[in-house]
Design an enzyme around this catalytic site. Sequence first.
Site, PDB file in Angstrom:
ATOM      1  N   GLU A 180       5.769  -1.022  -5.530  1.00 15.12           N
ATOM      2  CA  GLU A 180       5.669   0.086  -6.479  1.00 15.12           C
ATOM      3  C   GLU A 180       7.044   0.454  -7.032  1.00 15.12           C
ATOM      4  O   GLU A 180       7.392   1.628  -7.173  1.00 15.12           O
ATOM      5  CB  GLU A 180       4.998   1.308  -5.819  1.00 15.12           C
ATOM      6  CG  GLU A 180       3.563   1.035  -5.432  1.00 15.12           C
ATOM      7  CD  GLU A 180       2.847   2.253  -4.863  1.00 15.12           C
ATOM      8  OE1 GLU A 180       1.655   2.420  -5.159  1.00 15.12           O
ATOM      9  OE2 GLU A 180       3.492   3.021  -4.129  1.00 15.12           O
ATOM     10  N   GLU A 234      -3.817  -2.206  -3.974  1.00 12.97           N
ATOM     11  CA  GLU A 234      -4.100  -1.089  -3.073  1.00 12.97           C
ATOM     12  C   GLU A 234      -5.220  -0.271  -3.685  1.00 12.97           C
ATOM     13  O   GLU A 234      -4.991   0.548  -4.581  1.00 12.97           O
ATOM     14  CB  GLU A 234      -2.860  -0.205  -2.854  1.00 12.97           C
ATOM     15  CG  GLU A 234      -1.789  -0.841  -2.011  1.00 12.97           C
ATOM     16  CD  GLU A 234      -0.647   0.121  -1.696  1.00 12.97           C
ATOM     17  OE1 GLU A 234      -0.841   1.349  -1.831  1.00 12.97           O
ATOM     18  OE2 GLU A 234       0.432  -0.361  -1.314  1.00 12.97           O
TER      19      GLU A 234
END
Length: 592
Positions: A157, A239
């Site tokens: 991320e 995710e």
Amino acid sequence: MTTFTIQDDFMLDGQPVKLISGALHYFRIVPEYWQDRLEKLKNMGCNCVETYIPWNYHEPKKGQFDFSGRKDVARFVREAQALGLWVILRPTPYICAEWEFGGLPAWLLADDSMRVRSTYQPYLDAIDAYYAELFKVIRPLFFTHGGPVLMCQIENEYGSFGNDKQYLKAIKHLMEKHGCDVPMFTSDGGWREVLDAGTLLNEGVLPTANFGSRTDEQIGALRQFMSDNDIHGPLMCMEFWIGWFNNWGSPLKTRDAKDAADELDAMLRQGSVNIYMFHGGTNPEFYNGCSYHNGMDPQITSYDYAAPLTEWGTEGEKYAAFREVIAKYNPITPVPLSTPITFKSYGELRCENQVSLFNTLSSLAKPIETDIPQPMEKLGQGYGYILYRAHVGKARELAKAKLADCDDRAQVFVNQKLIATQYKETMGSNIPLTLDHPTDNVIDILVENLGRINYGASLVSPHQRKGIKGGFMLDLHFHTGWQQYCLELDNVDQVDFTGDYQEGVPAFYQFTVEIDDPADTFLNLNGWGKGAAFLNGENLGRFWELGPTHYLYIPAPLLKKGKNTIVLFETEGRTGTVSLDDQPRIDQPQEA
């Protein structure tokens, strides 16, 4: 030998495959239960398992590496392979994962110029040294060497943190240097700005997205991003958030099973998925992370995540709902569960020994003397507590004293009597002091590291250091001359219970229980304030009266036949009952 390539689809041995993965962190589960959790993953219909690899767990002290026992990631991957599961590894130096400092080692912070997640050369050099050891362990597990690992992630991320493409290229280069010869990917939020910032174009790195709702919108943003940048590859949610983590003093977060299952269905119609989390497990020792919501917001010991499997491995309501959805996309051939797991109550325990921290301090740590108080990291300490002691002379009244720049939670004692507890908004406020000893008044300051921030802008803040960073002021001047006791509490077997016990101060409490048939159980705590619990010397994690949890899960493999010793370190001077029960104690949280 298996072949795996990324084309318009994931191609496994020349055939397109939809990866249906579940996140399962080996470091949050005892090794004896890895197989049980993996079998349950397979029985839900998944064909793949994903795990992060936390750097700070494997190199807790600089240059000291450990890939054995609970840290044996290779064993975990081989057990997945034996069940016919593929594996996605995320060996990025930063993992977030609601894990202490996002997986970065605390010892990095001893460098005054440290800038994590950047091209700062000492940071890259530290990763280089870590990868030199890590890839010796994981490279034989890649499909290119006969293992089950299909692909690896670079960074995590990053688009929610920075946009330094040279840094991303540096991490990719280091992975390749140390033998990563499987496809690589990045994962970022499902919107354009973070995808632009966090991906590597023209480097053969697949972009994936992270989200848990509004699937059509967010996977659509990834699809458009890939189209605009002429990236050919399958769509994947790396995710797929089906629950959430929890913080002290807040109600447990849950999510409707049907809502989560409907979103999972929407994702599987369009691509591959990694369910985060399939099974959360437990934050062991002092490895819980910390959020930053207008201030420190540490996470609890449980990492249940409202996942299909509970923290203790039983099927939750999402399990059946997800299995029904997955069956539409992947034939399910159940395997028998091979690990007998039972739950048992052992009753209420009686305290057999107790001693105040002040009266066993010398058995736990040797004082380090400096003029100016130092943060933990400068003293070679990563986690736990640190006690600062100073002799401040003759009796007198001081209208104010003050902690300058201290994290996270501090208790101030004068002559072993609690004067103030400071945390969050009260940290740094004035403290009136009455120094009542005629000639030698002693100030003790016990500071607890509640967990370093694991996500966001504060990740690079100097506040990531723990302990006293500025100093302690008497009136308007900084006091000099300090003894510092580093209390990581990895040596509770050295607590000297022959010392005196004082009420109302931090103390250790010892309990024993004879067990003939070890089974899973819950250490339920009622009436206790705050602290940590240890079973046969192993740190089970933190407890806090704030809730919402008032238990610590104990899997049977941590118990032994015969005598078992439980030690509580409690900091608030509060005591209550201790019991081992077959159900956990969960209450509504109290006000902080």
